[in-house]
Write an enzyme that holds these catalytic residues in place. Structure first.
Site, short mmCIF file in Angstrom:
data_model
loop_
_atom_site.label_atom_id
_atom_site.label_comp_id
_atom_site.label_asym_id
_atom_site.label_seq_id
_atom_site.Cartn_x
_atom_site.Cartn_y
_atom_site.Cartn_z
CD GLU A 44 35.73 43.80 20.96
OE1 GLU A 44 36.60 43.64 21.84
OE2 GLU A 44 34.60 44.25 21.22
CE1 TYR A 125 36.60 40.62 25.46
CE2 TYR A 125 38.25 41.53 23.98
CZ TYR A 125 37.06 41.65 24.65
OH TYR A 125 36.30 42.78 24.50
CG ASP A 143 36.51 42.87 29.05
OD1 ASP A 143 35.78 42.56 30.03
OD2 ASP A 143 36.35 43.94 28.43
CB CYS A 195 30.83 46.73 38.37
SG CYS A 195 31.38 45.50 39.59
CB CYS A 202 26.88 48.98 45.02
SG CYS A 202 28.54 48.24 45.00
CB CYS A 205 24.94 47.75 40.32
SG CYS A 205 25.31 46.19 39.48
CB CYS A 211 26.08 41.87 43.85
SG CYS A 211 27.87 42.01 43.95
#
Length: 358
Positions: A44, A125, A143, A195, A202, A205, A211
């Site tokens: 991370e 985060y 994030d 995305c 899309c 997705c 959405c």
């Protein structure tokens, strides 16, 4: 709706999760291994403002050399900084050492966000990501990828940074109690693979039916970001100072101050350039080798480098000297220069110098 979103996303993640060296397989129990939180934390920190492709070789090199947080805590800071060279944002490496030593001193990583936030270099985060991914705690991980997914999913038209509060509230609403770590990584994968900032896919997705941004035809425009300011131009000069030592040649390297741009890294001496227009560019080694050391100086050209907040054109001057220079520094064998761990800017300058000599 919120439950259907998390279920649909986790189903998608179970089938499509990226295989990454720091990841647990989707749905698998958390590893009962003291090194597991260390690997999550290390990844991370490395991934902050850096791509997965760039991080992979560094992560694998670090975990081979320092398999546990105790190993990293015991490492000399210079070795860690040299191993980090080329990954950028060098304050992360300095904080990495501080954090490893703090964790080793306390006997391990805390499992809760609040305790993680107390460690050096860990913000909201990173603390949430470690709590969720390493310890299975329900934590809201946001994030840039998650911001984009949530802003589009709920058609949040408020511009950033003002949109961050409602984005977090919506992310909180859809984060499940169970598998929060998988959910966080699923959101990251969805944002980076489907995305995307431009030309979102899309049709692929798993959340397309929920959405609101897609329904309104505005998904690709979200989140709304403020116009970028043009980066200022900065200029500086670095100095390639070499000598013949027996059968080989050596170049003079200095160590940059522990704070500030490229702090704590080995570098070529320079004139004290700064990417900030704040007068912070005083070179601790004097900044004028041409005046300090006798020699015939020649121009080798310049290299260009882009920092977060400025572009830098760094001219390069070369001289061969005899004897010992004044000030703090070290002679480094040119044939072993890759081992010095020069940051990218000075590695570019070194390549220019060596190319001009070949």
């Amino acid at each position: 709706m919120t439950a259907s979103i998390s279920d649909a996303l986790l189903d998608w993640y179970d089938r499509n999760a990226r295989a990454l060296p720091w990841r647990n397989p989707p749905g698998a129990p958390l590893p009962d291994d003291a090194a597991w939180p260390y690997r999550v934390w290390l990844s991370e920190v490395m991934l902050q403002q850096t791509t997965v492709a760039a991080v992979k070789p560094y992560f694998e090199a670090f975990t081979r050399r320092w398999p546990t947080v105790e190993d990293l805590a015991a490492a000399p800071e210079d070795d860690v900084m040299a191993a980090w060279a080329g990954l950028g944002y060098y304050s992360r490496a300095r904080n990495l050492v501080k954090c490893a030593r703090a964790v080793a001193a306390r006997g391990g990583f805390p499992a809760e966000e609040a305790g993680l936030r107390e460690l050096p270099g860990l913000g909201a985060y990173t603390s949430a990501a470690i709590a969720a991914i390493a310890f299975g705690r329900r934590a809201v991980v946001v994030d840039a990828n998650v911001e984009r997914v949530v802003a589009r999913l709920f058609a949040l038209r408020q511009p950033l940074p003002g949109a961050r509060k409602p984005i977090r509230e919506k992310a909180e609403a859809i984060t499940p109690e169970m598998r929060a770590g998988d959910f966080a990584q699923a959101m990251m994968d969805l944002g980076s693979q489907v995305c995307t900032a431009k030309a979102p896919r899309c049709l692929l997705c798993p959340l397309s039916s929920d959405c609101e941004g897609r329904e309104k035809g505005i998904a690709e425009s979200l989140p709304i970001k403020p116009a970028k300011k043009a980066k200022p131009e900065r200029r500086g000069t670095a100095f390639w100072i070499e000598r013949i030592n027996g059968p080989g040649r050596e170049v003079w390297l200095v160590k940059r101050p522990g704070t500030g741009m490229l702090g704590g890294m080995r570098a070529l001496p320079d004139d004290g350039w700064s990417a900030r227009d704040d007068g912070s560019g005083a070179a601790p080694w004097g900044g004028n080798p041409e005046g300090m050391w006798a020699g015939v100086w020649e121009d080798l050209g310049a290299v260009r480098h882009t920092f977060t907040h400025a572009h830098l054109t760094l001219g390069l001057r070369r001289a061969e000297i005899s004897g010992e220079p004044g000030g703090e520094g070290e002679w480094w064998p040119i044939e072993r220069l890759e081992e010095a761990g020069l940051p990218t800017l000075y590695a570019k300058a070194a390549r220019l110098a060596l190319a001009r000599e070949s």
